[in-house]
Design a protein around this motif. Structure first.
Motif, PDB file in Angstrom:
ATOM      1  N   GLY A   1      68.292  82.124  24.840  1.00 28.75           N
ATOM      2  CA  GLY A   1      67.158  82.219  23.921  1.00 28.75           C
ATOM      3  C   GLY A   1      67.445  81.859  22.489  1.00 28.75           C
ATOM      4  O   GLY A   1      66.515  81.783  21.675  1.00 28.75           O
ATOM      5  N   ASP A   2      68.720  81.619  22.136  1.00 28.42           N
ATOM      6  CA  ASP A   2      69.028  81.188  20.774  1.00 28.42           C
ATOM      7  C   ASP A   2      69.678  79.806  20.810  1.00 28.42           C
ATOM      8  O   ASP A   2      70.115  79.317  21.842  1.00 28.42           O
ATOM      9  CB  ASP A   2      69.912  82.201  20.038  1.00 28.42           C
ATOM     10  CG  ASP A   2      71.173  82.564  20.828  1.00 28.42           C
ATOM     11  OD1 ASP A   2      71.636  81.727  21.633  1.00 28.42           O
ATOM     12  OD2 ASP A   2      71.693  83.674  20.646  1.00 28.42           O
ATOM     13  N   MET A   3      69.734  79.161  19.656  1.00 29.56           N
ATOM     14  CA  MET A   3      70.176  77.772  19.566  1.00 29.56           C
ATOM     15  C   MET A   3      71.677  77.700  19.306  1.00 29.56           C
ATOM     16  O   MET A   3      72.182  78.246  18.328  1.00 29.56           O
ATOM     17  CB  MET A   3      69.417  77.051  18.451  1.00 29.56           C
ATOM     18  CG  MET A   3      69.469  75.538  18.547  1.00 29.56           C
ATOM     19  SD  MET A   3      68.674  74.868  20.028  1.00 29.56           S
ATOM     20  CE  MET A   3      66.939  75.093  19.624  1.00 29.56           C
ATOM     21  N   ASP A   4      72.371  77.014  20.211  1.00 29.30           N
ATOM     22  CA  ASP A   4      73.800  76.794  20.070  1.00 29.30           C
ATOM     23  C   ASP A   4      74.050  75.421  19.453  1.00 29.30           C
ATOM     24  O   ASP A   4      73.128  74.616  19.286  1.00 29.30           O
ATOM     25  CB  ASP A   4      74.477  76.888  21.445  1.00 29.30           C
ATOM     26  CG  ASP A   4      74.089  78.151  22.195  1.00 29.30           C
ATOM     27  OD1 ASP A   4      74.249  79.243  21.625  1.00 29.30           O
ATOM     28  OD2 ASP A   4      73.615  78.038  23.352  1.00 29.30           O
ATOM     29  N   ILE A   5      75.315  75.150  19.123  1.00 35.22           N
ATOM     30  CA  ILE A   5      75.674  73.895  18.460  1.00 35.22           C
ATOM     31  C   ILE A   5      76.815  73.250  19.236  1.00 35.22           C
ATOM     32  O   ILE A   5      77.768  73.921  19.636  1.00 35.22           O
ATOM     33  CB  ILE A   5      76.103  74.152  16.999  1.00 35.22           C
ATOM     34  CG1 ILE A   5      74.983  74.888  16.247  1.00 35.22           C
ATOM     35  CG2 ILE A   5      76.443  72.844  16.293  1.00 35.22           C
ATOM     36  CD1 ILE A   5      75.458  75.590  14.993  1.00 35.22           C
ATOM     37  N   ILE A   6      76.705  71.936  19.445  1.00 33.34           N
ATOM     38  CA  ILE A   6      77.722  71.214  20.205  1.00 33.34           C
ATOM     39  C   ILE A   6      78.270  70.069  19.370  1.00 33.34           C
ATOM     40  O   ILE A   6      77.512  69.337  18.725  1.00 33.34           O
ATOM     41  CB  ILE A   6      77.155  70.650  21.515  1.00 33.34           C
ATOM     42  CG1 ILE A   6      76.364  71.719  22.274  1.00 33.34           C
ATOM     43  CG2 ILE A   6      78.254  70.074  22.397  1.00 33.34           C
ATOM     44  CD1 ILE A   6      74.900  71.462  22.347  1.00 33.34           C
ATOM     45  N   THR A   7      79.597  69.919  19.372  1.00 36.39           N
ATOM     46  CA  THR A   7      80.243  68.765  18.751  1.00 36.39           C
ATOM     47  C   THR A   7      81.128  68.087  19.789  1.00 36.39           C
ATOM     48  O   THR A   7      81.616  68.730  20.725  1.00 36.39           O
ATOM     49  CB  THR A   7      81.105  69.163  17.537  1.00 36.39           C
ATOM     50  OG1 THR A   7      82.224  69.936  17.991  1.00 36.39           O
ATOM     51  CG2 THR A   7      80.307  69.964  16.532  1.00 36.39           C
ATOM     52  N   GLY A   8      81.331  66.783  19.626  1.00 37.03           N
ATOM     53  CA  GLY A   8      82.189  66.023  20.519  1.00 37.03           C
ATOM     54  C   GLY A   8      83.431  65.551  19.789  1.00 37.03           C
ATOM     55  O   GLY A   8      83.336  64.906  18.734  1.00 37.03           O
ATOM     56  N   ASN A   9      84.594  65.843  20.328  1.00 39.45           N
ATOM     57  CA  ASN A   9      85.849  65.511  19.659  1.00 39.45           C
ATOM     58  C   ASN A   9      86.062  63.999  19.621  1.00 39.45           C
ATOM     59  O   ASN A   9      86.056  63.336  20.654  1.00 39.45           O
ATOM     60  CB  ASN A   9      87.011  66.190  20.396  1.00 39.45           C
ATOM     61  CG  ASN A   9      88.348  65.982  19.709  1.00 39.45           C
ATOM     62  OD1 ASN A   9      88.409  65.769  18.502  1.00 39.45           O
ATOM     63  ND2 ASN A   9      89.427  66.047  20.474  1.00 39.45           N
TER      64      ASN A   9
ATOM     65  N   LEU B   1      73.235  85.515  18.505  1.00 38.26           N
ATOM     66  CA  LEU B   1      72.004  86.232  18.194  1.00 38.26           C
ATOM     67  C   LEU B   1      71.527  87.027  19.404  1.00 38.26           C
ATOM     68  O   LEU B   1      71.099  88.177  19.291  1.00 38.26           O
ATOM     69  CB  LEU B   1      70.932  85.247  17.737  1.00 38.26           C
ATOM     70  CG  LEU B   1      69.719  85.811  17.023  1.00 38.26           C
ATOM     71  CD1 LEU B   1      70.128  86.525  15.741  1.00 38.26           C
ATOM     72  CD2 LEU B   1      68.708  84.703  16.706  1.00 38.26           C
ATOM     73  N   TYR B   2      71.572  86.392  20.580  1.00 38.46           N
ATOM     74  CA  TYR B   2      71.209  87.064  21.830  1.00 38.46           C
ATOM     75  C   TYR B   2      72.367  86.939  22.813  1.00 38.46           C
ATOM     76  O   TYR B   2      73.233  86.088  22.664  1.00 38.46           O
ATOM     77  CB  TYR B   2      69.950  86.443  22.449  1.00 38.46           C
ATOM     78  CG  TYR B   2      68.752  86.423  21.532  1.00 38.46           C
ATOM     79  CD1 TYR B   2      68.316  87.584  20.906  1.00 38.46           C
ATOM     80  CD2 TYR B   2      68.058  85.251  21.301  1.00 38.46           C
ATOM     81  CE1 TYR B   2      67.212  87.570  20.068  1.00 38.46           C
ATOM     82  CE2 TYR B   2      66.958  85.220  20.468  1.00 38.46           C
ATOM     83  CZ  TYR B   2      66.537  86.382  19.853  1.00 38.46           C
ATOM     84  OH  TYR B   2      65.452  86.361  19.027  1.00 38.46           O
ATOM     85  N   GLN B   3      72.345  87.745  23.848  1.00 36.89           N
ATOM     86  CA  GLN B   3      73.352  87.662  24.890  1.00 36.89           C
ATOM     87  C   GLN B   3      72.872  86.730  25.997  1.00 36.89           C
ATOM     88  O   GLN B   3      71.672  86.674  26.287  1.00 36.89           O
ATOM     89  CB  GLN B   3      73.645  89.052  25.474  1.00 36.89           C
ATOM     90  CG  GLN B   3      74.314  89.984  24.484  1.00 36.89           C
ATOM     91  CD  GLN B   3      75.641  89.438  23.974  1.00 36.89           C
ATOM     92  OE1 GLN B   3      76.474  88.993  24.745  1.00 36.89           O
ATOM     93  NE2 GLN B   3      75.819  89.474  22.660  1.00 36.89           N
ATOM     94  N   PRO B   4      73.785  85.969  26.626  1.00 39.58           N
ATOM     95  CA  PRO B   4      73.386  85.050  27.700  1.00 39.58           C
ATOM     96  C   PRO B   4      72.678  85.790  28.833  1.00 39.58           C
ATOM     97  O   PRO B   4      72.981  86.947  29.126  1.00 39.58           O
ATOM     98  CB  PRO B   4      74.723  84.464  28.176  1.00 39.58           C
ATOM     99  CG  PRO B   4      75.657  84.680  27.034  1.00 39.58           C
ATOM    100  CD  PRO B   4      75.219  85.935  26.365  1.00 39.58           C
ATOM    101  N   LYS B   5      71.727  85.075  29.462  1.00 36.94           N
ATOM    102  CA  LYS B   5      71.015  85.641  30.605  1.00 36.94           C
ATOM    103  C   LYS B   5      71.949  85.734  31.811  1.00 36.94           C
ATOM    104  O   LYS B   5      72.765  84.867  32.037  1.00 36.94           O
ATOM    105  CB  LYS B   5      69.800  84.773  30.943  1.00 36.94           C
ATOM    106  CG  LYS B   5      68.749  84.750  29.850  1.00 36.94           C
ATOM    107  CD  LYS B   5      67.596  83.834  30.230  1.00 36.94           C
ATOM    108  CE  LYS B   5      66.544  83.810  29.121  1.00 36.94           C
ATOM    109  NZ  LYS B   5      65.428  82.898  29.454  1.00 36.94           N
ATOM    110  N   LYS B   6      71.789  86.808  32.553  1.00 45.64           N
ATOM    111  CA  LYS B   6      72.612  87.007  33.752  1.00 45.64           C
ATOM    112  C   LYS B   6      71.975  86.293  34.946  1.00 45.64           C
ATOM    113  O   LYS B   6      70.778  86.146  35.030  1.00 45.64           O
ATOM    114  CB  LYS B   6      72.780  88.499  34.041  1.00 45.64           C
ATOM    115  CG  LYS B   6      73.417  89.263  32.887  1.00 45.64           C
ATOM    116  CD  LYS B   6      74.849  88.783  32.612  1.00 45.64           C
ATOM    117  CE  LYS B   6      75.499  89.617  31.528  1.00 45.64           C
ATOM    118  NZ  LYS B   6      76.870  89.172  31.217  1.00 45.64           N
TER     119      LYS B   6
END
Length: 518
Positions: A475-483, A513-518
């Motif tokens: 439910g919250d926005m994560d960030i991804i980078t590529g090496n 912010l939130y915990q991952p859904k199970k």
């Protein structure tokens, strides 16, 4: 009768006056020459781009790197400098066709000497790092970094990232002409061979499209393409593109047939192109602006007339942001709304309604340091331009970051205001290297107060790509980078070795912010 002392006194007074007059004359002469140089500098340099501040680069950088290139663009060739060095015969022919290097000088040697002297005399001998930046950052606590190995390619050279929120998969392009489709909890679920490094992805009506750059490094050859995924292969739709780096596919005139907008970054030549289908179903190119460095574009209705417009950033030479207003059926009128000096090194753009007034504001970042001037620049950083209406955008916020290259604008902490995440491919490689990833938490949106946060790590972030997605579905926005473990400019050898030997391809910053859904 004058005494000998009186005569000597008069002698010194007269001599002093004459010396002062001589000094004044010389000073006026130097000031006049400086002013002549400034006028010539502005006259000639603003033909191609916004005039830079001579104080923005050091004397050494100007003299040894920038001035020879600048002179060549004016038809003046420095001794032992070949502006066409490294170009193939075909590329040289393209440069000549477009008159990039004039056959005849556009100014006299005397005028060029005045321009050169004006620049050098107003440039500093050196620049130093801003020591205040060493204590400005807090620890990054809202996100936890996890490095993820995606394949066995070494070193990791990721060139493109895009998340498909419908299929909940991440698309990854790399320098090895591969595309990986990656899924949280499963890893790479599909691998596709590409014709060249994929730097951008589009998802349109359940289809996936690849922007294949052709040659990753500067070239005048048009070897790029735009392709549609068909099972495990990419079928070209557009070919002979000039180093395309960003593409949008969209039905711009709502007739049921999509158009394709291509940012041909190119090198010394390039442009923004619109491809539209003719009656026989073939895509025909309409060059909207033949300007090199087209690096980012968006499809947005910018004036509220119900028609889809194009917002495009150009980052090579004449660094600018244009809005292409759609006036009629696929007929556009260009309006430049932002312009920057060429030493800014403009690299990325995001659109966001920062102040919730219904107008799209523009976020820009400036930090390319790969060409002729590998020094720390105080004017590198993030700029927020607030839309005032009537094509006026006013810079209201600047946050300095050395070598910043990518930016995302999003309410990452869901408190009702816009935060920023930025990455720097050219940070200060010493004590400030961890500013290669920085999170700016919005503390007061009206006063533009942000809390900067970084993560100190053994292997700092090294990326050309930056993406946001709720990748773990919590439910919250994560960030991804590529090496991307290769450095086009100088980097400390121990640090360079760490990047090249790193086993991971992705660094995912999971939002807490939130915990991952199970």
């Amino acid at each position: 009768m004058r005494t000998r002392g009186t005569v000597l006194l008069l002698f010194f007074i007269i001599t002093g006056i004459l010396g002062l007059n001589s000094f004044i004359v010389k000073t006026k002469s130097a000031a006049t020459m400086d002013e002549e140089g400034r006028v010539l500098f502005l006259r000639h340099c603003t033909v191609c781009h916004l005039a830079p501040d001579p104080a923005g680069l050091t004397k050494e950088v100007w003299a040894g790197h920038v001035l020879p290139v600048m002179a060549a663009r004016m038809g003046i060739i420095y001794p032992n400098y070949d502006p066409l060095k490294g170009l193939s015969d075909e590329e040289q022919a393209i440069v000549k066709k477009h008159n990039i290097i004039p056959e005849e000088p556009v100014c006299t040697d005397a005028d060029w000497a005045k321009i050169r002297d004006y620049i050098i005399s107003n440039a500093p001998d050196s620049v130093s790092a801003d020591e205040k930046r060493l204590t400005r950052n807090g620890p990054l606590t809202q996100f936890i970094r996890q490095d993820v190995q995606i394949d066995n390619k070494a070193p990791s050279l990721i060139t493109g990232l895009k998340y498909n929120s419908t299929t909940k998969t991440l698309w990854i392009g790399n320098f090895y002409n591969q595309v990986l489709n990656w899924q949280y909890g499963k890893g790479a679920i599909k691998t596709i061979k590409s014709q060249s490094p994929v730097v951008d992805f589009n998802f349109y009506k359940n289809n996936t499209y690849f922007t294949q750059i052709g040659k990753l490094y500067p070239t005048e050859l048009s070897t790029g393409s735009y392709a549609q995924l068909a099972d495990t292969s990419a079928v070209p739709i557009l070919t002979q593109l000039h180093r395309p780096v960003c593409t949008k596919i969209n039905d711009l005139n709502n007739d049921g047939t999509p158009e394709i907008v291509v940012c041909n970054f190119g090198n010394k030549t390039g442009g923004l192109s619109l491809f539209k289908k003719n009656k026989s179903g073939k895509y025909i190119e309409d060059i909207l602006l033949p300007l090199p460095g087209a690096i980012k574009c968006y499809i947005k209705d910018m004036d509220g007339d119900g028609k889809k417009d194009i917002v495009a950033m150009f980052s090579q030479g004449d660094e600018s942001v244009y809005i292409f207003y759609q006036k009629d059926n696929l007929k556009f009128k260009a309006k430049r709304v932002l312009r920057f000096p060429p030493d800014y090194g403009t690299t990325d753009m995001d659109l966001v309604d920062y102040n919730n007034d219904g107008l799209n504001d523009i976020v820009t970042v400036h930090g390319d340091n790969a060409d002729y001037s590998n020094i720390l620049k105080a004017y590198h950083g993030i700029r927020l331009h607030i839309n005032q209406g009537a094509d006026v955008f006013k810079e209201r916020f600047f946050y300095p970051i050395y070598g910043v290259t990518r930016v995302l604008a999003e309410d990452f902490d869901k408190d009702g205001d816009i935060d920023f995440v930025a990455t720097a491919f050219f940070p200060g490689f010493g004590k400030l290297v961890d500013e290669s990833f920085i999170y700016l938490e919005n503390i007061n949106k009206d006063q533009f107060i942000f809390k900067p946060c970084i993560q100190k790590s053994e292997v700092p972030i090294k990326t050309l790509t930056l993406e946001k997605a709720d990748i773990d579905g919590d439910g919250d926005m994560d960030i991804i980078t590529g090496n991307f473990a290769q450095s086009p400019g100088p980097a400390p050898e121990p640090l360079d070795e760490k990047w090249k030997s790193a086993k991971y391809g992705l660094s995912i910053f999971y939002n807490q912010l939130y915990q991952p859904k199970k």
